[in-house]
Design a protein around this motif. Structure first.
Motif, PDB file in Angstrom:
ATOM      1  N   UNK A  11      65.913  47.037  28.646  1.00 51.65           N
ATOM      2  CA  UNK A  11      66.169  48.365  29.203  1.00 51.65           C
ATOM      3  C   UNK A  11      65.164  49.322  28.580  1.00 51.65           C
ATOM      4  N   UNK A  12      64.511  50.119  29.438  1.00 49.64           N
ATOM      5  CA  UNK A  12      63.325  50.857  29.018  1.00 49.64           C
ATOM      6  C   UNK A  12      63.356  52.294  29.530  1.00 49.64           C
ATOM      7  N   UNK A  13      63.035  53.243  28.632  1.00 46.32           N
ATOM      8  CA  UNK A  13      62.932  54.668  28.959  1.00 46.32           C
ATOM      9  C   UNK A  13      61.650  55.186  28.325  1.00 46.32           C
ATOM     10  N   UNK A  40      64.525  53.322  33.591  1.00 44.16           N
ATOM     11  CA  UNK A  40      65.052  54.582  34.108  1.00 44.16           C
ATOM     12  C   UNK A  40      64.557  55.731  33.254  1.00 44.16           C
ATOM     13  N   UNK A  41      64.514  56.930  33.849  1.00 44.22           N
ATOM     14  CA  UNK A  41      64.088  58.124  33.150  1.00 44.22           C
ATOM     15  C   UNK A  41      62.667  58.062  32.642  1.00 44.22           C
ATOM     16  N   UNK A  42      61.768  57.365  33.351  1.00 48.96           N
ATOM     17  CA  UNK A  42      60.391  57.189  32.894  1.00 48.96           C
ATOM     18  C   UNK A  42      59.416  57.939  33.796  1.00 48.96           C
ATOM     19  N   UNK A  43      58.235  58.260  33.233  1.00 49.91           N
ATOM     20  CA  UNK A  43      57.196  58.864  34.058  1.00 49.91           C
ATOM     21  C   UNK A  43      56.645  57.848  35.050  1.00 49.91           C
ATOM     22  N   UNK A  57      62.533  41.284  39.992  1.00 52.62           N
ATOM     23  CA  UNK A  57      63.921  41.670  39.705  1.00 52.62           C
ATOM     24  C   UNK A  57      64.026  42.824  38.713  1.00 52.62           C
ATOM     25  N   UNK A  58      63.160  43.813  38.868  1.00 52.17           N
ATOM     26  CA  UNK A  58      63.213  45.004  38.025  1.00 52.17           C
ATOM     27  C   UNK A  58      63.733  46.179  38.849  1.00 52.17           C
ATOM     28  N   UNK A  59      64.551  47.007  38.235  1.00 55.29           N
ATOM     29  CA  UNK A  59      64.948  48.262  38.861  1.00 55.29           C
ATOM     30  C   UNK A  59      64.179  49.383  38.183  1.00 55.29           C
ATOM     31  N   UNK A  60      63.641  50.288  38.995  1.00 56.34           N
ATOM     32  CA  UNK A  60      62.754  51.335  38.485  1.00 56.34           C
ATOM     33  C   UNK A  60      63.208  52.693  39.005  1.00 56.34           C
ATOM     34  N   UNK A  87      65.679  40.986  25.734  1.00 56.47           N
ATOM     35  CA  UNK A  87      66.953  41.606  25.336  1.00 56.47           C
ATOM     36  C   UNK A  87      66.768  42.823  24.435  1.00 56.47           C
ATOM     37  N   UNK A  88      65.725  43.604  24.684  1.00 57.91           N
ATOM     38  CA  UNK A  88      65.431  44.770  23.850  1.00 57.91           C
ATOM     39  C   UNK A  88      65.774  46.064  24.592  1.00 57.91           C
ATOM     40  N   UNK A  89      66.130  47.091  23.833  1.00 59.71           N
ATOM     41  CA  UNK A  89      66.303  48.436  24.370  1.00 59.71           C
ATOM     42  C   UNK A  89      65.271  49.334  23.708  1.00 59.71           C
ATOM     43  N   UNK A  90      64.444  50.001  24.539  1.00 52.63           N
ATOM     44  CA  UNK A  90      63.344  50.798  24.003  1.00 52.63           C
ATOM     45  C   UNK A  90      63.323  52.165  24.678  1.00 52.63           C
ATOM     46  N   UNK A  91      63.325  53.214  23.870  1.00 47.76           N
ATOM     47  CA  UNK A  91      63.081  54.579  24.330  1.00 47.76           C
ATOM     48  C   UNK A  91      61.887  55.099  23.546  1.00 47.76           C
TER      49      UNK A  91
END
Length: 299
Positions: free
Chosen positions: A233-235, A262-265, A285-288, A200-204
Motif C-alpha cells: 500500500x503506497x501513498x 492512493x493519495x499520490x501525485x 492488478x493495481x488500484x491507482x 507486504x509493505x506500507x509506505x507513505x
C-alpha cells in the motif's frame, strides 16, 4: 545464536547522548565473534549519529525500541563507501550504512527514526524547506543475501532506504512512514540491484515510494533487473512506483502487482533521462487513485 545487547557496550538510551560509539562497538564485537544478533532493546530511545552494519549479523530493533537520528551535524561521519571522503562513489551524508555486508538482516518491530524536522528550516502550508545538509537514513551498498523485515522506518529527512548494487534481497512487511510535506524522502530506492523481492509493505513518502534507479556513481554494479514488488500500500507526493529517472544502465524483468495506490501525485511512472532502456515490465492488478497536491510538488 549469540545475542549482543548494545547496553552491554555502553549505550545509555537516554535520548540525549550519542550512542553511536556503543552501537558500533556492539556490531563489531558480534561480527568478530562470527555473527549473531545485535539487539536494540525495547522501552527506551537510543539517539545516535553515524554507524555501519557488518555482514553475518542480524540487527534487531525490538518492538518498543527506538533509534533516533542525531540532529547534530558533527555526529555524522558515515559514507556509503568507506575511505571515500569526497563522496565520489556515492552519498556523502549517511546515517546508517553497510558496504559489502553479506548475509545481513535488519529485523524487529521497532522504530528507526530519521528526525526529519531537525533538518527542515521552514514549514509552508504544503511543503517543508530543508537545510542544505540532510542525511540519508540507510544506504546499503554491494550487499548480498540481504533481509529487511518488519521494522518501521519513520520521518526520514532525505532518502529512506537506498540499496545500491545489492543482490538477493528480501524486503518484507516493513513500514515507511514519512511526512508527505518533506521533499526528497523517497521510501525504497533500488539502485543497480538484482533479484529483489519487495512484499507486504506500507509506505507513505513525500517523494517516490518505491523507485528503481541506475545512478552513475554505482555503475560498476550493472543493470537493475529481476525485481518483484507485490502486495504493498503506497501513498506519495510524487510517484508511488517509478522506474528512473536516473537511468545510466538498463532495467528489465520487473513485476509490480497487487498494490493499492492512493493519495499520490502519480501512480506508476517510467522516466528515462540518462540513457538506458526498459524491457519486460509487467504492471498487474493495481488500484491507482491520484490527486494534485500543489504546484510546488512535481508530478
Amino acid at each position: 545464536m549469540a545475542i549482543f545487547d548494545i547496553r552491554q557496550h555502553g549505550a545509555r538510551g537516554d535520548g540525549v547522548s550519542n550512542d553511536a560509539t556503543a552501537i558500533q562497538a556492539t556490531i563489531d564485537a558480534c561480527s568478530a565473534a562470527g555473527g549473531g544478533t545485535v539487539l536494540v532493546p525495547a522501552g527506551v530511545t537510543f539517539l545516535a549519529g553515524s554507524f555501519a552494519l557488518r555482514g553475518g549479523i542480524e540487527f534487531r530493533v525490538e518492538r518498543g525500541a527506538r533509534i533516533l537520528a542525531s540532529p547534530r551535524k558533527e555526529d555524522y561521519t558515515g559514507y556509503a563507501v568507506p575511505n571515500d571522503p569526497n563522496g565520489v562513489e556515492g552519498e556523502k551524508r549517511v546515517w546508517i550504512s553497510a558496504f559489502e555486508a553479506h548475509d545481513l538482516a535488519i529485523t524487529g518491530g521497532g522504530v528507526i527514526e530519521g528526525n526529519a524536522k531537525a533538518f527542515m528550516t521552514a514549514e509552508l502550508p504544503h511543503i517543508y524547506r530543508g537545510t542544505a545538509w540532510r542525511p540519508h537514513m540507510l544506504v546499503l551498498v554491494g550487499c548480498h543475501r540481504l533481509d529487511i523485515r518488519e521494522v518501521c522506518l519513520r520521518d526520514a529527512g532525505n532518502w529512506t532506504l537506498h540499496l545500491s548494487g545489492c543482490r538477493d534481497v528480501l524486503i518484507d512487511g516493513i513500514r515507511i512512514l514519512n511526512d508527505l510535506k518533506v521533499p526528497n524522502c523517497d521510501g525504497i530506492d533500488l539502485d543497480h540491484c538484482q533479484d529483489v523481492r519487495v512484499a507486504n509493505c506500507h509506505i507513505a513518502a513525500g517523494d517516490d515510494c518505491i523507485v528503481l534507479k541506475n545512478l552513475a556513481p554505482y555503475a560498476r554494479y550493472g543493470p537493475c533487473r529481476n525485481i518483484t514488488i507485490t502486495n504493498c500500500t503506497l501513498i506519495s507526493t510524487s510517484a508511488a512506483v517509478k522506474i528512473g529517472s536516473e537511468s545510466c544502465d538498463d532495467f528489465s524483468a520487473i513485476t509490480v502487482s497487487n498494490c493499492a495506490i492512493h493519495g499520490s501525485s502519480r501512480g506508476l511512472a517510467i522516466q528515462l533521462r540518462d540513457g538506458g532502456s526498459v524491457e519486460d515490465v509487467l504492471f498487474a492488478n493495481c488500484t491507482v487513485e491520484t490527486r494534485l497536491f500543489h504546484d510546488d510538488w512535481w508530478g
